[in-house]
Design a protein around this motif. Structure first.
Motif, mmCIF file in Angstrom:
data_model
loop_
_atom_site.group_PDB
_atom_site.id
_atom_site.type_symbol
_atom_site.label_atom_id
_atom_site.label_comp_id
_atom_site.label_asym_id
_atom_site.label_seq_id
_atom_site.Cartn_x
_atom_site.Cartn_y
_atom_site.Cartn_z
ATOM 1 N N THR A 37 0.828 -1.209 0.000
ATOM 2 C CA THR A 37 0.000 0.000 0.000
ATOM 3 C C THR A 37 0.859 1.254 0.000
ATOM 4 N N TYR A 40 1.787 3.126 -3.261
ATOM 5 C CA TYR A 40 0.781 3.907 -3.987
ATOM 6 C C TYR A 40 0.825 5.365 -3.531
ATOM 7 N N HIS A 42 -0.647 8.845 -2.309
ATOM 8 C CA HIS A 42 -1.694 9.028 -1.287
ATOM 9 C C HIS A 42 -3.077 9.137 -1.903
ATOM 10 N N ARG A 58 -4.898 5.496 -0.194
ATOM 11 C CA ARG A 58 -4.301 4.370 0.525
ATOM 12 C C ARG A 58 -5.272 3.699 1.500
ATOM 13 N N ARG A 62 -5.683 -0.346 0.998
ATOM 14 C CA ARG A 62 -5.151 -1.294 1.982
ATOM 15 C C ARG A 62 -6.043 -2.526 2.195
#
Length: 135
Positions: A37, A40, A42, A58, A62
């Protein structure tokens, strides 16, 4: 990116482009949802291979990786890939294959992928990731 952007520096060399997707796959194979995660942006977008909805940010991404990486022995490999540089960003598209074990039975899925990577002060981050199972 603008709708009609042209590559600004031509094709990216294969090692440069493939390294980012390979780094993502290596992290997936370690089975750590937090580490995946963190790759990536934000405000990144994920259209996951097994996702029923689009994920943005995120906090939404997740839980997808909590589910996906729970598959026993999950790991993937790149089967083919092409990368372009567009306005300083990298776009990598190709085919990868994931394999895992489910109830003692080997499973696998081939999927098409597209990643858009944005260079940030923290390094390259995934701005957009689309993955769909091969028909």
């Amino acid at each position: 990116l603008t709708p009609w952007s042209q590559p600004t520096a031509g094709p990216v060399t294969a090692p440069e482009g493939e390294a980012l997707v390979q780094q993502w796959l290596d992290t997936v194979c370690k089975g750590d949802p937090a580490a995946v995660t963190a790759m990536y942006h934000h405000d990144g977008i994920l259209v996951g291979t097994l996702a029923k909805t689009l994920k943005r940010g995120r906090a939404a991404i997740r839980p997808y990786f909590d589910m996906f990486l729970a598959k026993k022995g999950l790991c993937g490999k790149i089967l083919s890939e092409k990368t372009q540089r567009v306005n300083g960003n990298l776009i990598s598209s190709g085919i990868y294959e994931f394999a895992w074990t489910e109830n003692g039975t080997p499973k696998s899925v081939k999927a098409r992928f597209s990643f858009a990577f944005k260079h940030t002060p923290q390094g390259w981050q995934i701005l957009h990731h689309h993955s769909s199972a091969m028909p």
